[in-house]
Design a protein around this motif. Sequence first.
Motif, short mmCIF file in Angstrom:
data_model
loop_
_atom_site.label_atom_id
_atom_site.label_comp_id
_atom_site.label_asym_id
_atom_site.label_seq_id
_atom_site.Cartn_x
_atom_site.Cartn_y
_atom_site.Cartn_z
N ASP A 5 0.82 -1.21 0.00
CA ASP A 5 0.00 0.00 0.00
C ASP A 5 0.86 1.26 0.00
N ASP A 6 1.94 1.25 0.74
CA ASP A 6 2.82 2.40 0.77
C ASP A 6 3.46 2.61 -0.60
N LEU A 7 3.86 1.53 -1.24
CA LEU A 7 4.46 1.66 -2.58
C LEU A 7 3.44 2.16 -3.58
N ALA A 8 2.20 1.71 -3.48
CA ALA A 8 1.16 2.18 -4.38
C ALA A 8 0.95 3.69 -4.23
N ALA A 9 0.94 4.16 -2.99
CA ALA A 9 0.77 5.59 -2.74
C ALA A 9 1.96 6.38 -3.29
#
Length: 222
Positions: free
Chosen positions: A163-167
């Motif tokens: 999720d952090d990478l997607a953001a």
Amino acid sequence: MANPSPTASPMRSRMTGLLLAGGRGTRMGGADKGLQPLAGEPLALHVVRRIAEQVGPLLISANRHLIDYARLGAPFDARVVQDATRDFPGPLAGLLAGLRAASTEFVLCVPCDTPALPADLAVRLLAALDANEADAAVAATVDAIGQVSLHPVVALVRATLADDLAAYLDAGERKVRTWYARHKHVEVPFADERAFYNANSLHDLADLERTLDAPRRARQLD
């Protein structure tokens, strides 16, 4: 030979292998790098063999020639995943696809153009990550004068960072090292620089071909 079941080793069962083969191949004139021949076989196949015995499940990140990659990965039970977008946003997009698809604790990502990766790559990255309670472990090499070279797309990454990478990608960011800097990560030194040699161009690929062919020529001369 098919990839053995991830239940065969508790260590391996913690890691999904991810081959990054989704780039444009710009420095190869637009050719799909992973499918270029090396010693009579696709370059990516050499890399898959290097990591198949080190991890549990296998994934191949590709955005072109999906049938070819599926066929290449079939003997290893590898599944092909694609970037969420089709604009070739870089290796982090391939990593995100792998993190999303993985059912294991970690993802070991490697580029499709490094056929001589160390046989102990996964175990050493995992040991360093565990010892430092880190979120990622990144391979590095140290030369004879102590110069450190980081290999940012050879890394073991915690799957919960998806999720952090997607953001990060949604914000328009693309730099791999900058993303690592957001998290606790450890650099893991390897002594053999040749193990991380990557074929970015057709010239590099020809150099690899000569390197692999040298032992055969030497045997013929004996």
